[in-house]
Design a protein around this motif. Structure first.
Motif, short mmCIF file in Angstrom:
data_model
loop_
_atom_site.label_atom_id
_atom_site.label_comp_id
_atom_site.label_asym_id
_atom_site.label_seq_id
_atom_site.Cartn_x
_atom_site.Cartn_y
_atom_site.Cartn_z
N ASN B 35 58.50 43.74 52.02
CA ASN B 35 57.05 43.91 52.17
C ASN B 35 56.32 42.58 52.21
OD1 ASN B 35 56.57 46.66 52.59
ND2 ASN B 35 56.86 47.13 50.42
N LEU B 38 56.88 41.29 55.76
CA LEU B 38 56.05 42.04 56.71
C LEU B 38 54.57 41.66 56.56
CD1 LEU B 38 57.63 45.60 56.50
CD2 LEU B 38 57.52 44.16 58.55
N ASP B 246 48.20 42.40 49.88
CA ASP B 246 46.98 42.44 50.70
C ASP B 246 46.51 41.03 51.05
OD1 ASP B 246 47.00 45.18 50.53
OD2 ASP B 246 45.30 45.36 49.17
N VAL C 28 66.77 49.10 50.43
CA VAL C 28 65.39 48.62 50.56
C VAL C 28 64.40 49.72 50.19
CG1 VAL C 28 63.71 47.57 52.13
CG2 VAL C 28 66.16 47.11 52.44
N VAL C 29 64.72 50.96 50.56
CA VAL C 29 63.72 52.02 50.49
C VAL C 29 64.01 53.10 49.46
CG1 VAL C 29 63.17 51.66 52.93
CG2 VAL C 29 64.76 53.50 52.27
N MET C 30 65.04 52.93 48.64
CA MET C 30 65.39 54.03 47.72
C MET C 30 64.22 54.42 46.84
SD MET C 30 69.26 53.79 46.42
CE MET C 30 70.61 53.39 47.53
N TRP C 32 60.99 53.79 47.31
CA TRP C 32 59.87 54.22 48.14
C TRP C 32 60.07 55.65 48.67
CZ3 TRP C 32 55.08 53.88 49.69
CH2 TRP C 32 54.70 54.19 51.00
N VAL C 140 65.91 45.38 63.07
CA VAL C 140 65.74 46.80 62.83
C VAL C 140 64.43 47.32 63.41
CG1 VAL C 140 67.20 46.74 60.77
CG2 VAL C 140 64.74 46.42 60.54
N ASP C 141 63.69 46.47 64.13
CA ASP C 141 62.41 46.89 64.71
C ASP C 141 62.54 47.11 66.21
OD1 ASP C 141 61.07 46.72 62.28
OD2 ASP C 141 60.76 44.57 62.55
N GLN C 190 53.18 49.85 60.18
CA GLN C 190 54.27 48.97 60.60
C GLN C 190 54.42 47.75 59.70
OE1 GLN C 190 53.69 48.08 64.82
NE2 GLN C 190 52.88 50.14 65.05
N ARG C 191 53.42 47.50 58.85
CA ARG C 191 53.53 46.36 57.94
C ARG C 191 53.95 46.80 56.54
NH1 ARG C 191 49.19 41.76 59.42
NH2 ARG C 191 50.91 40.39 58.86
N VAL C 192 54.36 48.05 56.40
CA VAL C 192 54.93 48.55 55.14
C VAL C 192 56.38 48.90 55.43
CG1 VAL C 192 54.84 50.34 53.38
CG2 VAL C 192 52.71 49.46 54.39
N THR C 193 57.28 48.30 54.68
CA THR C 193 58.69 48.57 54.95
C THR C 193 59.05 50.02 54.62
OG1 THR C 193 60.92 47.66 54.77
CG2 THR C 193 59.71 47.90 52.71
N PRO C 237 48.33 46.10 53.75
CA PRO C 237 49.57 46.85 53.50
C PRO C 237 49.84 47.23 52.04
CG PRO C 237 50.05 44.58 54.12
CD PRO C 237 48.59 44.79 54.36
N GLY C 238 49.47 46.36 51.09
CA GLY C 238 49.74 46.68 49.68
C GLY C 238 48.97 47.91 49.24
#
Lengths: 252, 252, 252
Positions: B35, B38, B246, C28-30, C32, C140-141, C190-193, C237-238
């Protein structure tokens, strides 16, 4: 000193001493429980490799073992670390995530329990599974109320020698004849992953500065208090989780 | 061009080019550093398997290696990726989390340093451990001030050929006779896990578009600036971390 | 019943039934995606060990396989779980993160596709890679627009038998002659993984209570709606990520 003051004193000691807490925990909550421990003032480290867990636990003041996303590599690290913790006099807490759901989890937990955790922190169905009582369970979530697991907790404590902390709408800390009930918190906690894991991690931090029963009570009390305060900011899970960390760090 | 403008130009290039940054990093911070990258405008990927790290680093513009939760599988991926990065001319940054705490970490770091990182980003006690100087350390946290590690950083830079970036209350970027000090930020950063790891990841993104010394300075400057801006929103760790992302994304 | 009502009915069933969703997903995303599933009302579990995936998938109502940070250990668990899901009638979704970027990812995805996922959820370049079409990709994008992948999605669906969900500025759910386009959301996603990974996880939850095509449409619709609502709170994004979880949990 009143009970409330005693509980606050444990948390104050964590902030004053910033004890190193060694975590071998699951992939889902590593970031979250590290942030919970930092918010509470402890110094967390996540270290799982068999090559170094014995060296690391020996410099730590407490150990947290959480089997959430266990696999053979992590389990090997857990067993080595717990054994060394026993020899070095480092107290540790076991979080038997999802025990009862698969035979593998049951077998691993039996081996870990034999290594003598100071505290077992679990939800109702996990405590019942460890005590050999039939329990309603959905994956890693309990369908039983924490009240229903108090007898099982007492049996598990007698068998294992550990303090048993059952969390739920009301938390119970159990050992021998002693039972402390900790109500409070907020139901939105159940919609944030790793609330239980965070409780276990915080028990670990408290174990570094207090006896097991007192440590478990102080940690669960702090969790409930922070959840109650955070729920005043938000009862939606994203902003509640943020407010929870803030509340834990801002506790007087 | 003033120094400030130069630093901002590096960040602007990241946003313009969105370079692919290959990370082999620790489990605690994977989500957080993805994050952060990104938010800064880079394109992060976390890829560690020995079966593919060589292919992946070859299509990347920079590599970040962070040993936080190292184990044999990840270390094998790190060594393969770093070696291939060397042959392919892909610059990389080493974050030697917790070096000095266990023999295993020391051995792994010695092997990685021999593979020639462009930048080493570390806290004071880690820099001192790598330089062979006795340091006060608590697990993965430094008990020494960053100032105390500048001489060790110079020695480590001379030995390894890397730019050395020591972070702390004041950050120092060191190579040969050059030292740039970067003050600022806010102490609450220390209560958010992975602030240092995020700095290393951002150094990686900057390495994709700038020379190592300039990259390290620009990244640490951006971290300090974002932390300072975020601390205007909150100095409690949960909401600070959100505000930090942010701020990083909203930087002019 | 209108289409909108049908989509909402799927989400309402998740909240009513809280289905257990088994995830074998990336590091990375577990956290989230567990939080996304909890916010939507499902009961997530992350379980990857070969020793227990077969037991666990058999008690689950859907399975999510995401190859983001794949390695040999996780791939072994994925293959065992997918095979058992097939025999047990548990529907599953494949998220082929970064396929096309390395030969290893291509090989693993070919093996997993042969195990018959109900849905493949991917970005444009991943769909094109799976369909054997040349695609612009950065790690990955995707660098291709989702529209450009609709024909490839149709071909992939015909070959594999799966519903194919291509996400991007507009999402498309494709099978045979059917194509549903889902516009909306907000570019800050797109700016949040892990936004795409979260979509896949939510498809998994919907698969527990609906047919594959309907499940994919309902999940992507819910993602777009939550992103649109969250973007009214913040487009940084945050704070957007926090607001996104709140929006998903607060959906009527």
């Amino acid at each position: 000193m009143t009970e409330l003051m005693a509980r606050r004193a444990v948390l104050a000691r964590i902030r004053a001493e910033s004890p190193l807490v060694h975590n071998i925990t699951n992939h889902v909550v590593m970031n979250w429980t590290a942030n919970v421990l930092l918010a509470a003032g402890a110094s967390p480290a996540m270290v799982h490799a068999v090559e170094e867990v014995e060296d690391f636990v020996a410099i730590s003041r407490a150990l947290v073992i959480n089997i959430g996303t266990l696999d053979a590599g992590f389990v090997a690290g857990m067993e080595k670390a717990a054994a060394r913790a026993g020899h070095a006099g480092v107290p540790w807490v076991l979080d038997p995530v999802g025990v009862g759901a698969t035979r593998y989890r049951n077998e691993v937990c039996a081996r870990l329990l034999a290594l003598k955790p100071a505290v077992v922190r679990a939800n109702a169905s996990e405590v019942m599974a460890l005590a050999g009582v039939e329990a309603a369970q959905r994956g890693v979530d309990s369908l039983a109320h924490s009240e229903a697991a108090v007898d099982a907790a007492r049996a598990l404590s007698a068998d294992s020698g550990a303090v048993v902390a059952v969390t739920g709408a009301t938390d119970f800390v159990v050992q021998g004849d002693r039972v402390v009930a900790i109500p409070g918190g907020h139901p939105v906690s159940q919609r944030v992953t790793g609330t239980g894991c965070a409780a276990s991690a915080l028990v670990g931090a408290c174990l570094a500065v207090a006896e097991p029963f007192e440590a478990a009570v102080a940690a669960l009390f702090a969790m409930k208090a922070a959840a109650a305060r955070a729920s005043e900011t938000s009862t939606l899970p994203g902003s509640f989780a943020v407010a929870f960390l803030d509340a834990l760090a801002g506790e007087p």
